[in-house]
Write a protein that holds these residues in place. Structure first.
Motif, PDB file in Angstrom:
ATOM      1  N   SER A   1       2.974  12.000   0.257  1.00  0.00           N
ATOM      2  CA  SER A   1       3.085  10.406   0.064  1.00  0.00           C
ATOM      3  C   SER A   1       4.133  10.568  -0.251  1.00  0.00           C
ATOM      4  N   LEU A   2       4.679  10.732  -1.849  1.00  0.00           N
ATOM      5  CA  LEU A   2       6.143  10.954  -2.547  1.00  0.00           C
ATOM      6  C   LEU A   2       7.533  11.543  -1.133  1.00  0.00           C
ATOM      7  N   ALA A   3       7.088  12.192   0.185  1.00  0.00           N
ATOM      8  CA  ALA A   3       7.984  12.263   0.742  1.00  0.00           C
ATOM      9  C   ALA A   3       8.170  10.867   1.689  1.00  0.00           C
ATOM     10  N   ARG A   4       7.219  10.651   2.206  1.00  0.00           N
ATOM     11  CA  ARG A   4       6.905   9.392   2.729  1.00  0.00           C
ATOM     12  C   ARG A   4       7.799   8.110   1.968  1.00  0.00           C
ATOM     13  N   THR A   5       7.898   7.527   0.960  1.00  0.00           N
ATOM     14  CA  THR A   5       8.107   6.977  -0.046  1.00  0.00           C
ATOM     15  C   THR A   5      10.053   7.076  -0.344  1.00  0.00           C
ATOM     16  N   THR A   6       9.847   8.049  -0.357  1.00  0.00           N
ATOM     17  CA  THR A   6      11.594   8.271  -0.340  1.00  0.00           C
ATOM     18  C   THR A   6      12.688   8.137   0.576  1.00  0.00           C
TER      19      THR A   6
ATOM     20  N   LEU B   1       1.083  -1.011   0.288  1.00  0.00           N
ATOM     21  CA  LEU B   1      -0.041   0.050   0.192  1.00  0.00           C
ATOM     22  C   LEU B   1       0.645   1.265  -0.134  1.00  0.00           C
ATOM     23  N   PRO B   2       2.034   1.444   0.466  1.00  0.00           N
ATOM     24  CA  PRO B   2       2.812   2.343   0.510  1.00  0.00           C
ATOM     25  C   PRO B   2       3.387   2.329  -0.812  1.00  0.00           C
ATOM     26  N   LEU B   3       3.511   1.317  -1.471  1.00  0.00           N
ATOM     27  CA  LEU B   3       4.561   2.097  -2.602  1.00  0.00           C
ATOM     28  C   LEU B   3       3.376   2.123  -3.767  1.00  0.00           C
ATOM     29  N   ALA B   4       2.472   1.954  -3.602  1.00  0.00           N
ATOM     30  CA  ALA B   4       0.877   2.003  -4.200  1.00  0.00           C
ATOM     31  C   ALA B   4       0.659   3.406  -3.643  1.00  0.00           C
ATOM     32  N   ALA B   5       0.778   4.120  -3.543  1.00  0.00           N
ATOM     33  CA  ALA B   5      -0.039   5.182  -2.708  1.00  0.00           C
ATOM     34  C   ALA B   5       0.287   6.091  -3.163  1.00  0.00           C
ATOM     35  N   PRO B   6       1.242   6.291  -4.177  1.00  0.00           N
ATOM     36  CA  PRO B   6       1.642   7.895  -4.846  1.00  0.00           C
ATOM     37  C   PRO B   6       0.915   7.607  -6.101  1.00  0.00           C
ATOM     38  N   ALA B   7       0.912   6.438  -6.611  1.00  0.00           N
ATOM     39  CA  ALA B   7      -0.323   6.231  -8.128  1.00  0.00           C
ATOM     40  C   ALA B   7      -1.216   6.254  -7.681  1.00  0.00           C
ATOM     41  N   LEU B   8      -1.278   5.423  -6.657  1.00  0.00           N
ATOM     42  CA  LEU B   8      -3.643   5.337  -6.617  1.00  0.00           C
ATOM     43  C   LEU B   8      -3.834   6.871  -6.375  1.00  0.00           C
ATOM     44  N   LEU B   9      -3.044   7.570  -5.502  1.00  0.00           N
ATOM     45  CA  LEU B   9      -3.413   9.210  -5.207  1.00  0.00           C
ATOM     46  C   LEU B   9      -3.836   9.875  -6.757  1.00  0.00           C
TER      47      LEU B   9
END
Length: 279
Positions: free
Chosen positions: A274-279, A194-202
């Protein structure tokens, strides 16, 4: 001495500048024209005069149409997000399923609306197949079921393809690592997938929401005659033979654009976080 490569995310965007300027000029000119018409400064008849009468004349319909359009867009986007995310997870390692999902993307919404009407109407395919007496009023009914179903069907494939592309090549190794560390399926889904998919999903949900909020053809074909969603209201007023209703159409279009831009702005802030949390 070789020139150093730019860091990811810092590549210059100058090659796209002419196209961006052209698009901004065309869209900006259209928006300015609509705003001037809504404020009475560019009337088709009469003397230009600054006024907000157009907003007042259609005020009640504006509120009802905006709320209805937001509800339709929110419901269809929520369904598309759930179905699209589930489909994206199934697409991993299944190219044939990805090709099947991609077939619905180029189908125009107008064709999809016609197909959904033939499928869900009280004399449609499902009603005839099931033979159910008292088939529910799904097309043109109280709850706008056919409109939400059409948007959800079309946009779920779009969501699935975007999320699947974002997960490709990244999800497998991270899930394997989490499994080796003892994480079960649900923990891997919650803390890895879910964290990986969150930016693209949003991003996909934002595009789907704004499109469903601003398009009129599906709601005009499958929805009720009253109340009218905001895009249908703006289109009907713009096609009226009464020239005095053109400022009201412009007022509805202005509200449509303002709400759409507000949604995009909120989504942009959420996407950056969301991108800041995944990078």
């Amino acid at each position: 001495m070789a020139r150093p490569l730019p860091r990811p995310g810092t590549a210059p965007g100058w090659p796209a500048l002419p196209a961006v300027v052209l698009v901004l000029a065309v869209v900006g000119a259209g928006l300015v024209t609509v705003l001037l018409q809504a404020l009475g400064l560019l009337p088709l008849i009469g003397v230009p005069r600054l006024s907000g009468a157009a907003f007042g004349d259609v005020g009640r319909d504006l509120g009802t149409g905006t709320a209805l359009s937001l509800a339709i867009a929110a419901a269809s986007t929520a369904v598309a997000a759930v179905v699209g995310l589930a489909t994206a997870l199934l697409l991993t390692g299944r190219r044939w399923l990805g090709a099947a999902a991609a077939l619905t993307v180029p189908v125009p919404h107008l064709v999809g609306a016609a197909a959904m009407g033939l499928l869900l109407a009280d004399s449609g395919v499902l009603a005839r197949w099931t033979g159910m007496a008292g088939w529910p009023e799904l097309v043109g009914g109280r709850w706008w079921v056919a409109v939400v179903a059409e948007y959800a069907w079309k946009e779920s494939a779009f969501v699935a393809l975007l999320v699947a592309g974002a997960l490709a090549g990244r999800l497998g190794p991270l899930r394997e690592t989490a499994a080796l560390l003892g994480a079960g399926p649900w923990r891997r889904l919650r803390h890895v997938t879910l964290p990986l998919a969150a930016p693209a999903l949003l991003a996909a949900c934002t595009i789907s929401f704004v499109y469903a909020f601003g398009s009129y053809e599906v709601a005009a074909l499958l929805g009720r005659a009253s109340p009218e969603p905001l895009p249908v209201l703006a289109y009907r007023l713009s096609r009226s033979i009464q020239l005095t209703e053109r400022p009201q159409a412009a007022a509805a279009a202005v509200v449509l654009v303002v709400v759409g831009l507000a949604v995009v702005a909120v989504a942009a802030v959420a996407l950056r976080r969301s991108l800041a949390r995944t990078t």
